[in-house]
Scaffold this motif. Structure first.
Motif, PDB file in Angstrom:
ATOM      1  N   ALA A 186       0.836  -1.195   0.000  1.00  0.00           N
ATOM      2  CA  ALA A 186       0.000   0.000   0.000  1.00  0.00           C
ATOM      3  C   ALA A 186       0.872   1.246   0.000  1.00  0.00           C
ATOM      4  CB  ALA A 186      -0.919   0.011   1.218  1.00  0.00           C
ATOM      5  N   LEU A 187       0.376   2.289  -0.647  1.00  0.00           N
ATOM      6  CA  LEU A 187       1.009   3.602  -0.627  1.00  0.00           C
ATOM      7  C   LEU A 187       0.142   4.512   0.231  1.00  0.00           C
ATOM      8  CD1 LEU A 187       1.926   3.885  -4.406  1.00  0.00           C
ATOM      9  CD2 LEU A 187       3.550   3.651  -2.521  1.00  0.00           C
ATOM     10  N   ILE A 188       0.756   5.145   1.223  1.00  0.00           N
ATOM     11  CA  ILE A 188       0.034   6.033   2.135  1.00  0.00           C
ATOM     12  C   ILE A 188       0.626   7.428   2.024  1.00  0.00           C
ATOM     13  CG2 ILE A 188      -0.575   6.514   4.533  1.00  0.00           C
ATOM     14  CD1 ILE A 188       0.462   3.008   3.591  1.00  0.00           C
ATOM     15  N   GLN A 189      -0.194   8.384   1.637  1.00  0.00           N
ATOM     16  CA  GLN A 189       0.290   9.752   1.428  1.00  0.00           C
ATOM     17  C   GLN A 189      -0.085  10.661   2.591  1.00  0.00           C
ATOM     18  OE1 GLN A 189      -0.631  11.499  -2.390  1.00  0.00           O
ATOM     19  NE2 GLN A 189      -0.567  13.584  -1.575  1.00  0.00           N
ATOM     20  N   TYR A 190       0.945  11.313   3.146  1.00  0.00           N
ATOM     21  CA  TYR A 190       0.761  12.318   4.192  1.00  0.00           C
ATOM     22  C   TYR A 190       0.942  13.713   3.590  1.00  0.00           C
ATOM     23  CZ  TYR A 190       0.891   8.877   8.008  1.00  0.00           C
ATOM     24  OH  TYR A 190       0.603   7.852   8.874  1.00  0.00           O
ATOM     25  N   PRO A 191       0.568  14.758   4.324  1.00  0.00           N
ATOM     26  CA  PRO A 191       0.729  16.121   3.801  1.00  0.00           C
ATOM     27  C   PRO A 191       2.186  16.539   3.651  1.00  0.00           C
ATOM     28  CG  PRO A 191      -0.867  16.068   5.594  1.00  0.00           C
ATOM     29  CD  PRO A 191      -0.168  14.747   5.592  1.00  0.00           C
ATOM     30  N   ASP A 192       3.071  15.971   4.498  1.00  0.00           N
ATOM     31  CA  ASP A 192       4.465  16.405   4.468  1.00  0.00           C
ATOM     32  C   ASP A 192       5.397  15.265   4.875  1.00  0.00           C
ATOM     33  OD1 ASP A 192       4.717  16.483   7.499  1.00  0.00           O
ATOM     34  OD2 ASP A 192       3.112  17.941   7.184  1.00  0.00           O
ATOM     35  N   ILE A 193       6.688  15.490   4.651  1.00  0.00           N
ATOM     36  CA  ILE A 193       7.708  14.479   4.932  1.00  0.00           C
ATOM     37  C   ILE A 193       7.853  14.225   6.429  1.00  0.00           C
ATOM     38  CG2 ILE A 193      10.190  14.006   4.788  1.00  0.00           C
ATOM     39  CD1 ILE A 193      10.228  15.450   2.124  1.00  0.00           C
ATOM     40  N   THR A 194       7.732  15.281   7.229  1.00  0.00           N
ATOM     41  CA  THR A 194       7.907  15.139   8.677  1.00  0.00           C
ATOM     42  C   THR A 194       6.898  14.166   9.269  1.00  0.00           C
ATOM     43  OG1 THR A 194       8.752  17.402   8.841  1.00  0.00           O
ATOM     44  CG2 THR A 194       7.975  16.369  10.868  1.00  0.00           C
ATOM     45  N   THR A 195       5.631  14.320   8.896  1.00  0.00           N
ATOM     46  CA  THR A 195       4.582  13.433   9.400  1.00  0.00           C
ATOM     47  C   THR A 195       4.826  11.999   8.937  1.00  0.00           C
ATOM     48  OG1 THR A 195       3.017  15.269   9.251  1.00  0.00           O
ATOM     49  CG2 THR A 195       2.093  13.075   9.555  1.00  0.00           C
ATOM     50  N   ALA A 196       5.215  11.844   7.683  1.00  0.00           N
ATOM     51  CA  ALA A 196       5.497  10.508   7.157  1.00  0.00           C
ATOM     52  C   ALA A 196       6.653   9.862   7.910  1.00  0.00           C
ATOM     53  CB  ALA A 196       5.814  10.591   5.666  1.00  0.00           C
ATOM     54  N   GLY A 197       7.671  10.656   8.247  1.00  0.00           N
ATOM     55  CA  GLY A 197       8.824  10.131   8.969  1.00  0.00           C
ATOM     56  C   GLY A 197       8.462   9.646  10.361  1.00  0.00           C
ATOM     57  N   VAL A 198       7.603  10.397  11.042  1.00  0.00           N
ATOM     58  CA  VAL A 198       7.157   9.998  12.382  1.00  0.00           C
ATOM     59  C   VAL A 198       6.382   8.686  12.313  1.00  0.00           C
ATOM     60  CG1 VAL A 198       5.662  10.617  14.315  1.00  0.00           C
ATOM     61  CG2 VAL A 198       7.114  12.354  13.262  1.00  0.00           C
ATOM     62  N   ALA A 199       5.479   8.588  11.331  1.00  0.00           N
ATOM     63  CA  ALA A 199       4.682   7.373  11.170  1.00  0.00           C
ATOM     64  C   ALA A 199       5.565   6.184  10.811  1.00  0.00           C
ATOM     65  CB  ALA A 199       3.622   7.589  10.093  1.00  0.00           C
ATOM     66  N   LYS A 200       6.532   6.403   9.949  1.00  0.00           N
ATOM     67  CA  LYS A 200       7.429   5.321   9.529  1.00  0.00           C
ATOM     68  C   LYS A 200       8.208   4.764  10.713  1.00  0.00           C
ATOM     69  CE  LYS A 200      11.263   4.328   6.351  1.00  0.00           C
ATOM     70  NZ  LYS A 200      12.232   3.885   7.373  1.00  0.00           N
ATOM     71  N   GLN A 201       8.741   5.654  11.525  1.00  0.00           N
ATOM     72  CA  GLN A 201       9.533   5.224  12.675  1.00  0.00           C
ATOM     73  C   GLN A 201       8.677   4.474  13.695  1.00  0.00           C
ATOM     74  OE1 GLN A 201      11.594   8.419  14.615  1.00  0.00           O
ATOM     75  NE2 GLN A 201      12.719   7.074  16.003  1.00  0.00           N
ATOM     76  N   ALA A 202       7.441   4.939  13.884  1.00  0.00           N
ATOM     77  CA  ALA A 202       6.574   4.334  14.897  1.00  0.00           C
ATOM     78  C   ALA A 202       5.964   3.011  14.438  1.00  0.00           C
ATOM     79  CB  ALA A 202       5.459   5.313  15.264  1.00  0.00           C
ATOM     80  N   LEU A 203       5.689   2.882  13.140  1.00  0.00           N
ATOM     81  CA  LEU A 203       4.936   1.725  12.658  1.00  0.00           C
ATOM     82  C   LEU A 203       5.785   0.641  12.001  1.00  0.00           C
ATOM     83  CD1 LEU A 203       1.804   3.530  11.161  1.00  0.00           C
ATOM     84  CD2 LEU A 203       1.919   2.161  13.256  1.00  0.00           C
ATOM     85  N   GLU A 204       7.062   0.888  11.785  1.00  0.00           N
ATOM     86  CA  GLU A 204       7.910  -0.146  11.191  1.00  0.00           C
ATOM     87  C   GLU A 204       7.934  -1.382  12.098  1.00  0.00           C
ATOM     88  OE1 GLU A 204      10.239  -2.685   9.324  1.00  0.00           O
ATOM     89  OE2 GLU A 204       9.412  -0.866   8.422  1.00  0.00           O
ATOM     90  N   GLY A 205       7.528  -2.517  11.553  1.00  0.00           N
ATOM     91  CA  GLY A 205       7.489  -3.756  12.326  1.00  0.00           C
ATOM     92  C   GLY A 205       6.232  -3.924  13.159  1.00  0.00           C
ATOM     93  N   HIS A 206       5.341  -2.941  13.107  1.00  0.00           N
ATOM     94  CA  HIS A 206       4.097  -3.013  13.889  1.00  0.00           C
ATOM     95  C   HIS A 206       3.125  -4.009  13.265  1.00  0.00           C
ATOM     96  CE1 HIS A 206       0.489  -1.833  16.049  1.00  0.00           C
ATOM     97  NE2 HIS A 206      -0.105  -1.543  14.905  1.00  0.00           N
ATOM     98  N   CYS A 207       2.467  -4.797  14.105  1.00  0.00           N
ATOM     99  CA  CYS A 207       1.446  -5.738  13.641  1.00  0.00           C
ATOM    100  C   CYS A 207       0.072  -5.091  13.798  1.00  0.00           C
ATOM    101  CB  CYS A 207       1.507  -7.041  14.430  1.00  0.00           C
ATOM    102  SG  CYS A 207       3.059  -7.953  14.184  1.00  0.00           S
ATOM    103  N   ILE A 208      -0.667  -5.024  12.708  1.00  0.00           N
ATOM    104  CA  ILE A 208      -1.977  -4.375  12.742  1.00  0.00           C
ATOM    105  C   ILE A 208      -2.914  -5.093  13.703  1.00  0.00           C
ATOM    106  CG2 ILE A 208      -4.013  -3.803  11.363  1.00  0.00           C
ATOM    107  CD1 ILE A 208      -2.204  -3.394   8.972  1.00  0.00           C
ATOM    108  N   TYR A 209      -2.856  -6.431  13.717  1.00  0.00           N
ATOM    109  CA  TYR A 209      -3.718  -7.211  14.599  1.00  0.00           C
ATOM    110  C   TYR A 209      -2.886  -7.948  15.642  1.00  0.00           C
ATOM    111  CZ  TYR A 209      -7.327  -6.382  11.093  1.00  0.00           C
ATOM    112  OH  TYR A 209      -8.213  -5.791  10.227  1.00  0.00           O
ATOM    113  N   ASP A 210      -3.457  -8.117  16.815  1.00  0.00           N
ATOM    114  CA  ASP A 210      -2.793  -8.853  17.885  1.00  0.00           C
ATOM    115  C   ASP A 210      -2.477 -10.275  17.426  1.00  0.00           C
ATOM    116  OD1 ASP A 210      -2.923  -6.710  19.667  1.00  0.00           O
ATOM    117  OD2 ASP A 210      -4.951  -7.258  20.315  1.00  0.00           O
TER     118      ASP A 210
END
Length: 222
Positions: free
Chosen positions: A147-171
């Protein structure tokens, strides 16, 4: 006469090289196949590069722009692609000395161990926790879902990338996310369904159905 380079698969760079005639191409193939490119000609981050050469089905390459990826030596009047200037620059290095991935406001998400259906609504719930999501486009590639997810800016995308890398959507370790920056900056989303959505355009008539039953979403960082 002409050269065109492209990436066929991860870690593999390919190129089409057009000679004047077949005998010249055959001589080059016999001389270079299996040899290594001299170290002093390689970028600093590349350790070794072996050549594997075969004949192509192409007869005459269609080169539209002169750039760092394509060149037509028979046509000096061919326009120069603006990205050619960017391609000359050396790759940026991070503080650890490794090549720094070019940042973008669009993230590319690969979904691993997809035991439950995932649609744009689920992705929007997960990724909007870190900022406004403008557009989402999902597609299948190499037997997996991306999937491609578009944010308004690079900063927001960077925060999301760092927080969600390796994250499992479901328990339970299901639907694990692997994230990288995309080369896209503005997605062209035309459909409004469970695989694509433009949140900058309201479409009250769209009916998006829930995709299957799944357990509750897990919390990022939990």
């Amino acid at each position: 006469h002409k050269i065109a380079t492209f990436e066929k698969a991860a870690g593999f760079q390919q190129a089409l090289i057009q000679y004047t005639d077949a005998p010249t191409a055959l001589e080059a193939k016999n001389s270079l196949d299996g040899r290594s490119i001299p170290r002093y000609l390689l970028a600093q981050h590349v350790s070794i590069c072996h050549l594997r050469i075969t004949f192509s089905a192409h007869k005459d390459l269609n080169i539209k722009f002169q750039s760092h990826r394509s060149r037509d030596y028979t046509n000096p009047y061919l326009p120069v692609n603006p990205t050619a200037i960017e391609g000359i620059a050396q790759p940026m290095l991070g503080s650890d000395g490794k090549i720094k991935e070019p940042e973008s406001n669009v993230l590319l998400a690969s979904i691993e161990n997809m035991q439950y259906a995932v649609g744009v609504d689920v992705l929007h719930t997960v990724f909007s926790s870190f900022g406004a999501v403008r557009k989402i486009a999902m597609f299948e590639k190499n037997g997996g879902m991306q999937a491609l997810i578009q944010y308004p800016d690079i900063t927001t995308a960077g925060v999301a990338k760092q927080a969600l890398e390796g994250h499992c959507i479901y328990d339970g370790g299901y639907c694990k996310l692997h994230l990288s920056y995309s080369r896209h900056t503005d997605l062209n989303v035309k459909a409004h369904d469970e695989r694509s959505r433009d949140y900058t355009v309201s479409d009250p008539s769209a009916q998006v159905q829930a995709a299957g039953q799944a357990p509750g979403l897990s919390t990022p960082g939990a």
